[in-house]
Design a protein around this motif. Structure first.
Motif, PDB file in Angstrom:
ATOM      1  N   GLY A 162       0.790  -1.225   0.000  1.00  0.00           N
ATOM      2  CA  GLY A 162       0.000   0.000   0.000  1.00  0.00           C
ATOM      3  C   GLY A 162       0.822   1.276   0.000  1.00  0.00           C
ATOM      4  O   GLY A 162       0.278   2.367   0.008  1.00  0.00           O
ATOM      5  N   VAL A 163       2.159   1.126  -0.002  1.00  0.00           N
ATOM      6  CA  VAL A 163       3.044   2.295   0.022  1.00  0.00           C
ATOM      7  C   VAL A 163       3.684   2.480  -1.349  1.00  0.00           C
ATOM      8  O   VAL A 163       4.318   1.552  -1.865  1.00  0.00           O
ATOM      9  N   LEU A 164       3.498   3.648  -1.918  1.00  0.00           N
ATOM     10  CA  LEU A 164       4.140   3.997  -3.184  1.00  0.00           C
ATOM     11  C   LEU A 164       5.465   4.665  -2.858  1.00  0.00           C
ATOM     12  O   LEU A 164       5.496   5.742  -2.275  1.00  0.00           O
ATOM     13  N   ASP A 165       6.556   3.993  -3.188  1.00  0.00           N
ATOM     14  CA  ASP A 165       7.885   4.559  -2.994  1.00  0.00           C
ATOM     15  C   ASP A 165       8.250   5.285  -4.283  1.00  0.00           C
ATOM     16  O   ASP A 165       8.961   4.762  -5.132  1.00  0.00           O
ATOM     17  N   GLY A 166       7.705   6.463  -4.433  1.00  0.00           N
ATOM     18  CA  GLY A 166       7.880   7.241  -5.652  1.00  0.00           C
ATOM     19  C   GLY A 166       6.991   8.459  -5.623  1.00  0.00           C
ATOM     20  O   GLY A 166       6.740   9.018  -4.565  1.00  0.00           O
ATOM     21  N   ALA A 204      -9.228  10.292  -6.164  1.00  0.00           N
ATOM     22  CA  ALA A 204      -8.762   9.706  -4.904  1.00  0.00           C
ATOM     23  C   ALA A 204      -9.259   8.267  -4.767  1.00  0.00           C
ATOM     24  O   ALA A 204      -8.518   7.382  -4.322  1.00  0.00           O
ATOM     25  N   ALA A 205     -10.502   8.017  -5.178  1.00  0.00           N
ATOM     26  CA  ALA A 205     -11.049   6.658  -5.120  1.00  0.00           C
ATOM     27  C   ALA A 205     -10.291   5.728  -6.056  1.00  0.00           C
ATOM     28  O   ALA A 205     -10.006   4.580  -5.716  1.00  0.00           O
ATOM     29  N   ALA A 206      -9.933   6.229  -7.252  1.00  0.00           N
ATOM     30  CA  ALA A 206      -9.179   5.413  -8.212  1.00  0.00           C
ATOM     31  C   ALA A 206      -7.792   5.080  -7.659  1.00  0.00           C
ATOM     32  O   ALA A 206      -7.303   3.956  -7.828  1.00  0.00           O
ATOM     33  N   VAL A 207      -7.167   6.033  -6.999  1.00  0.00           N
ATOM     34  CA  VAL A 207      -5.851   5.794  -6.391  1.00  0.00           C
ATOM     35  C   VAL A 207      -5.982   4.740  -5.297  1.00  0.00           C
ATOM     36  O   VAL A 207      -5.169   3.809  -5.208  1.00  0.00           O
ATOM     37  N   ALA A 208      -7.003   4.845  -4.477  1.00  0.00           N
ATOM     38  CA  ALA A 208      -7.222   3.863  -3.414  1.00  0.00           C
ATOM     39  C   ALA A 208      -7.504   2.477  -3.995  1.00  0.00           C
ATOM     40  O   ALA A 208      -7.002   1.469  -3.478  1.00  0.00           O
ATOM     41  N   GLU A 209      -8.282   2.413  -5.067  1.00  0.00           N
ATOM     42  CA  GLU A 209      -8.590   1.134  -5.708  1.00  0.00           C
ATOM     43  C   GLU A 209      -7.323   0.494  -6.290  1.00  0.00           C
ATOM     44  O   GLU A 209      -7.231  -0.715  -6.393  1.00  0.00           O
ATOM     45  N   ALA A 210      -6.343   1.339  -6.674  1.00  0.00           N
ATOM     46  CA  ALA A 210      -5.072   0.822  -7.189  1.00  0.00           C
ATOM     47  C   ALA A 210      -4.194   0.292  -6.059  1.00  0.00           C
ATOM     48  O   ALA A 210      -3.135  -0.268  -6.322  1.00  0.00           O
ATOM     49  N   GLY A 211      -4.635   0.459  -4.813  1.00  0.00           N
ATOM     50  CA  GLY A 211      -3.906  -0.081  -3.668  1.00  0.00           C
ATOM     51  C   GLY A 211      -2.938   0.902  -3.031  1.00  0.00           C
ATOM     52  O   GLY A 211      -2.186   0.530  -2.131  1.00  0.00           O
ATOM     53  N   ILE A 212      -2.975   2.143  -3.430  1.00  0.00           N
ATOM     54  CA  ILE A 212      -2.069   3.147  -2.866  1.00  0.00           C
ATOM     55  C   ILE A 212      -2.704   3.756  -1.626  1.00  0.00           C
ATOM     56  O   ILE A 212      -3.777   4.334  -1.687  1.00  0.00           O
ATOM     57  N   ARG A 213      -2.021   3.586  -0.506  1.00  0.00           N
ATOM     58  CA  ARG A 213      -2.515   4.119   0.780  1.00  0.00           C
ATOM     59  C   ARG A 213      -1.588   5.226   1.306  1.00  0.00           C
ATOM     60  O   ARG A 213      -1.992   6.040   2.114  1.00  0.00           O
ATOM     61  N   GLU A 214      -0.334   5.193   0.850  1.00  0.00           N
ATOM     62  CA  GLU A 214       0.651   6.149   1.317  1.00  0.00           C
ATOM     63  C   GLU A 214       1.635   6.419   0.191  1.00  0.00           C
ATOM     64  O   GLU A 214       1.948   5.518  -0.591  1.00  0.00           O
ATOM     65  N   VAL A 215       2.110   7.662   0.100  1.00  0.00           N
ATOM     66  CA  VAL A 215       3.070   8.046  -0.939  1.00  0.00           C
ATOM     67  C   VAL A 215       4.322   8.576  -0.267  1.00  0.00           C
ATOM     68  O   VAL A 215       4.245   9.489   0.559  1.00  0.00           O
ATOM     69  N   ARG A 216       5.459   7.999  -0.630  1.00  0.00           N
ATOM     70  CA  ARG A 216       6.757   8.458  -0.123  1.00  0.00           C
ATOM     71  C   ARG A 216       7.621   8.860  -1.305  1.00  0.00           C
ATOM     72  O   ARG A 216       8.456   8.095  -1.757  1.00  0.00           O
ATOM     73  N   GLY A 217       7.390  10.036  -1.809  1.00  0.00           N
ATOM     74  CA  GLY A 217       8.132  10.464  -2.981  1.00  0.00           C
ATOM     75  C   GLY A 217       8.458  11.920  -2.943  1.00  0.00           C
ATOM     76  O   GLY A 217       8.254  12.607  -1.994  1.00  0.00           O
TER      77      GLY A 217
END
Length: 85
Positions: A47-51, A72-85
């Protein structure tokens, strides 16, 4: 630019926008829609996007809260819960 032909009268911007809108309707058609996309660049794990997460605008003049909620819903559906970029 402010002093270029300063003595020449010009229509107010609100009037000029009318002609721009009419041109756009004629050239693009009333059914034309502009898309704004969410694009992720990097590795996704747990759930963490390292980018980076980018919003790529397509010229949408009406990007409002409802549209952002859909992105935001589409991002959540893609499994992204946190962004570290």
């Amino acid at each position: 630019l402010e002093s270029l032909d300063a003595g020449v009268g010009r229509p107010p911007a609100s009037v000029a926008k009318t002609f721009t809108a009419l041109w756009a309707l004629d050239a693009l058609g009333a059914g034309r829609r502009f898309a704004t996309r969410a694009v992720a660049v990097g590795a996704l794990g747990g759930g963490v996007l390292d980018g980076d997460l980018w919003l790529l605008g397509g010229g949408d003049p009406g990007l409002v809260t409802d549209a952002l909620a859909g992105l935001a819903a589409a991002v959540a559906e893609a499994g992204i819960r946190e962004v570290r970029g």
